[in-house]
Write an enzyme that holds these catalytic residues in place. Structure first.
Site, PDB file in Angstrom:
ATOM      1  CG  LEU A  19      -2.048  -1.008   1.266  1.00  0.00           C
ATOM      2  CD1 LEU A  19      -2.903  -0.813   2.506  1.00  0.00           C
ATOM      3  CD2 LEU A  19      -2.914  -0.918   0.020  1.00  0.00           C
ATOM      4  CD  GLU A 145       7.513   1.366   6.479  1.00  0.00           C
ATOM      5  OE1 GLU A 145       8.241   2.353   6.227  1.00  0.00           O
ATOM      6  OE2 GLU A 145       7.227   0.494   5.641  1.00  0.00           O
ATOM      7  CB  ILE A 153       2.367 -15.268  12.794  1.00  0.00           C
ATOM      8  CG1 ILE A 153       1.002 -15.952  12.890  1.00  0.00           C
ATOM      9  CG2 ILE A 153       3.316 -15.800  13.871  1.00  0.00           C
ATOM     10  CD1 ILE A 153       1.037 -17.447  12.765  1.00  0.00           C
ATOM     11  CD  GLU A 154       5.462 -14.165   9.230  1.00  0.00           C
ATOM     12  OE1 GLU A 154       4.295 -13.736   9.336  1.00  0.00           O
ATOM     13  OE2 GLU A 154       5.773 -15.240   8.704  1.00  0.00           O
ATOM     14  CD  GLN A 194     -17.424  -0.390   7.934  1.00  0.00           C
ATOM     15  OE1 GLN A 194     -18.002  -1.220   8.633  1.00  0.00           O
ATOM     16  NE2 GLN A 194     -18.020   0.230   6.942  1.00  0.00           N
ATOM     17  CE  LYS A 225     -21.069   2.899   5.221  1.00  0.00           C
ATOM     18  NZ  LYS A 225     -21.516   2.373   3.926  1.00  0.00           N
ATOM     19  CB  CYS A 385      28.019  -2.762  -9.174  1.00  0.00           C
ATOM     20  SG  CYS A 385      28.884  -3.789  -7.981  1.00  0.00           S
ATOM     21  CG  MET A 388      33.063  -0.817 -13.609  1.00  0.00           C
ATOM     22  SD  MET A 388      34.054  -2.098 -12.787  1.00  0.00           S
ATOM     23  CE  MET A 388      35.522  -1.181 -12.375  1.00  0.00           C
ATOM     24  CG  HIS A 510      25.640  -0.325  -6.111  1.00  0.00           C
ATOM     25  ND1 HIS A 510      24.924  -0.859  -7.150  1.00  0.00           N
ATOM     26  CD2 HIS A 510      26.390  -1.329  -5.615  1.00  0.00           C
ATOM     27  CE1 HIS A 510      25.224  -2.141  -7.282  1.00  0.00           C
ATOM     28  NE2 HIS A 510      26.111  -2.451  -6.358  1.00  0.00           N
ATOM     29  CD  GLU A 512      22.763   2.034  -7.920  1.00  0.00           C
ATOM     30  OE1 GLU A 512      23.764   2.654  -8.317  1.00  0.00           O
ATOM     31  OE2 GLU A 512      22.735   0.786  -7.792  1.00  0.00           O
TER      32      GLU A 512
HETATM   33  N1  GLN Z   1      28.184  -9.851  -8.773  1.00  0.00           N
HETATM   34  C1  GLN Z   1      29.164  -8.832  -8.785  1.00  0.00           C
HETATM   35  C2  GLN Z   1      30.085  -8.918  -7.584  1.00  0.00           C
HETATM   36  O1  GLN Z   1      29.786  -9.561  -6.620  1.00  0.00           O
HETATM   37  C3  GLN Z   1      28.524  -7.454  -8.846  1.00  0.00           C
HETATM   38  C4  GLN Z   1      27.705  -7.121  -7.656  1.00  0.00           C
HETATM   39  C5  GLN Z   1      26.783  -5.973  -7.874  1.00  0.00           C
HETATM   40  O2  GLN Z   1      26.463  -5.589  -8.989  1.00  0.00           O
HETATM   41  N2  GLN Z   1      26.279  -5.421  -6.784  1.00  0.00           N
HETATM   42  O3  GLN Z   1      31.138  -8.332  -7.584  1.00  0.00           O
END
Ligand code: GLN
Length: 533
Positions: A19, A145, A153-154, A194, A225, A385, A388, A510, A512
């Protein structure tokens, strides 16, 4: 002097998962931040894994990595993207962490003579961990959260612990529920909601606010409601209908005065930092503004579950905003580029190609084909990663002429392991939490694309991998024109590689994971700029 006490908000989901509890938690954090109150998230996850590191992204979505090496739930990505702040792994409390602490204590003899039980031992442990975080971090508000759904149950012991905590601390409960809409009549049905509220009340918790996830805005009579059944004033039933972007949610809530009511309930000052709100608001509105669009192909192997690449997708949104351009994503399943799959047919017309992180052999050859297509057709390429590592393999094979070049990860027999396991990884037998993880500093060479993108010679990015570019091949790759533009601070591991004839960057990190609307990742911004030329 009296120190101020942390206030607690607990967010519980009813009826079904998915959600968007993470978005709600993040939006509440952001609203508090607009008022200058320090707020931190805390996440309970009921699974018995110690952390997310050993989970399959296909099932659970991406594994998010923090600076401090913690491998956590992808919700942390959203918290960080909203708060524009790096968080610590202590804010993630899993069933696995909890039980291992209990067993550790029991073996040590801490409970000598007692029979160790869910109530009170486990619940006390949870409360202790929460209070520990509050004491260490001293936030004005801790927004907790609870993963999963009321009735699982978890997470039942987490919910019970929060019920107990509410008797001695200032706790505000928020229930996220779902309002069903029957399409044929367009009517909003409240019965499941509800029942969800009732289930929560049976656990001894009465929500202070109910947030209603729905496709269309909440109708007045639906609000009334639900208010009746929750025993709340109807203003406290909040509309969480589908937004054009999740980043819009804090302001959508504020239009309903959720911020005001929440602050009043928490007893916190209501002095809005207008400049902060305005900056955010400007960025959010520019997400949907641009007319011009670039199309980026993400070539991965978990493309059926988009959650596996959430941070990459968001980093592209951020980079789009920074460039004033909309980024369209074409999801490509890398196996479609294998066994004679025609790269031109699959990738023709895209403005940029991105290969994200990944593990294992499946789909790797398809990714290598995509990289070759990008290089030969001078299409801007960004490799993250795994992306690359495969960029290096492709270059070794097709430019350096080492036909058998490969990564030891999926071809341990090849004599040309251009990507090999890191030395310190060789002796590691346990798989949990043992990769090269978290924040690492990188040294970037002068006159490189990476340097101009980052605008700095030393940068920190997050890592999660076991393999690396094999130094035995560095010289040959460089002789044939591949630039190794960044390394670890001691120079021992390659961190960023670049093509020189066209735009292609691969990073072992990474980036990102650190990209935010308010602070986009420089490499993504550069990539999108190139793709839009
Ligand atoms: N599998 C690759 C490694 O272990 C790249 C890992 C990844 O992309 N996070 O080095």
């Amino acid at each position: 002097m009296q120190t101020k006490e942390t206030k607690y908000i607990v967010i519980l989901g009813s009826l079904l998962s998915g959600l968007g509890k993470g978005g709600i938690t993040s939006s509440i954090l952001k609203m508090l931040d607009f008022y200058g109150h320090s707020a931190l998230p805390l996440k309970f996850d009921g699974y018995l894994n110690y952390d997310c590191g050993t989970m399959n992204p296909f099932r659970h979505g991406e594994v998010f990595v923090l600076d401090d090496k913690s491998e956590v739930d992808m919700d942390f990505g959203m918290y960080e993207r909203f708060l524009n702040k790096s968080l610590s792994g202590n804010l993630s409390i899993t069933g696995g962490k909890l039980f291992s602490r209990i067993i550790e204590k029991e073996r040590r003899g801490d409970y000598l003579g007692e029979d160790v039980q869910i109530i009170p031992h486990l619940t006390n442990e949870i409360i202790g961990m929460v209070e520990g975080v509050a004491q260490a971090e001293k936030p004005d508000v801790l927004v907790i959260e609870v993963g999963g759904t009321v009735g699982d149950i978890e997470n039942s012991y987490f919910i019970e612990a929060m019920r107990q905590m509410a008797s001695r601390r200032d706790v505000t409960f928020i229930n996220l529920t779902y309002v069903v809409r029957i399409d044929a009549v367009g009517e909003q049905k409240t019965k499941p909601a509800q029942n969800g509220i009732r289930a929560l009340m049976q656990l001894g918790i009465r929500p202070d606010f109910v947030i209603c996830r729905c496709e269309e805005p909440l109708l007045e009579k639906t609000r009334e409601k639900i208010a009746l059944h929750a025993g709340l004033h109807k203003e406290r039933i909040i509309d969480d209908s589908t937004q054009s972007t999740v980043y819009n949610l804090p302001e959508y809530f504020m239009k309903q005065k959720f911020d005001q009511m929440l602050l009043e309930k928490l007893g916190l000052e209501r002095k809005l930092d207008g400049a902060k709100l305005e900056e955010w608001s400007g960025l959010v509105s520019s997400i949907s503004k641009p007319e011009r669009e670039v199309n980026v192909a993400i070539v991965g192997k978990y493309t059926d579950l988009r959650d596996a690449y959430t941070s990459v997708r968001e980093a592209l949104v951020h980079a789009g905003v920074a460039n004033g351009i909309r980024v369209g994503i074409k999801w490509i399943e890398s196996t479609d580029l294998e066994n004679g799959g025609d790269a031109k047919m699959v990738l023709g017309g895209v403005d940029g190609i991105l290969v994200p992180g990944g593990f294992g052999k499946r789909g790797a050859e398809g990714m290598i084909n995509a990289i070759m297509y990008a290089r030969e057709n001078r299409i801007p390429y960004l490799g993250l990663c795994f992306g690359m590592q495969l960029m290096a393999v492709e270059y070794a094979r097709n430019v350096c002429g080492i036909r058998g070049a490969n990564s030891a990860e999926f071809d341990s027999d090849t004599k040309d392991k251009v990507i090999d396991i890191m030395e310190e990884q060789k002796s590691i037998m346990r798989l949990g939490g043992t990769m090269r993880l978290g924040k690492w500093s990188t040294k970037i060479g002068e006159n490189t694309r990476a340097r101009s993108a980052y605008g700095s010679g030393i940068v920190d990015e997050r890592h999660r991998h076991r393999y690396e570019l094999n130094n035995a091949y560095r010289e040959l790759l460089e002789k044939k024109g591949m630039r190794i533009s960044a390394t670890t601070m001691d120079g021992s591991l390659a961190e960023i590689i670049e093509w020189q004839d066209s735009f292609g960057i691969g990073t072992q990190a990474h980036p990102e994971l650190k990209s935010r609307l308010e602070k986009p990742s420089p490499l993504f911004v550069d990539f999108i700029r190139e793709a839009s030329r």
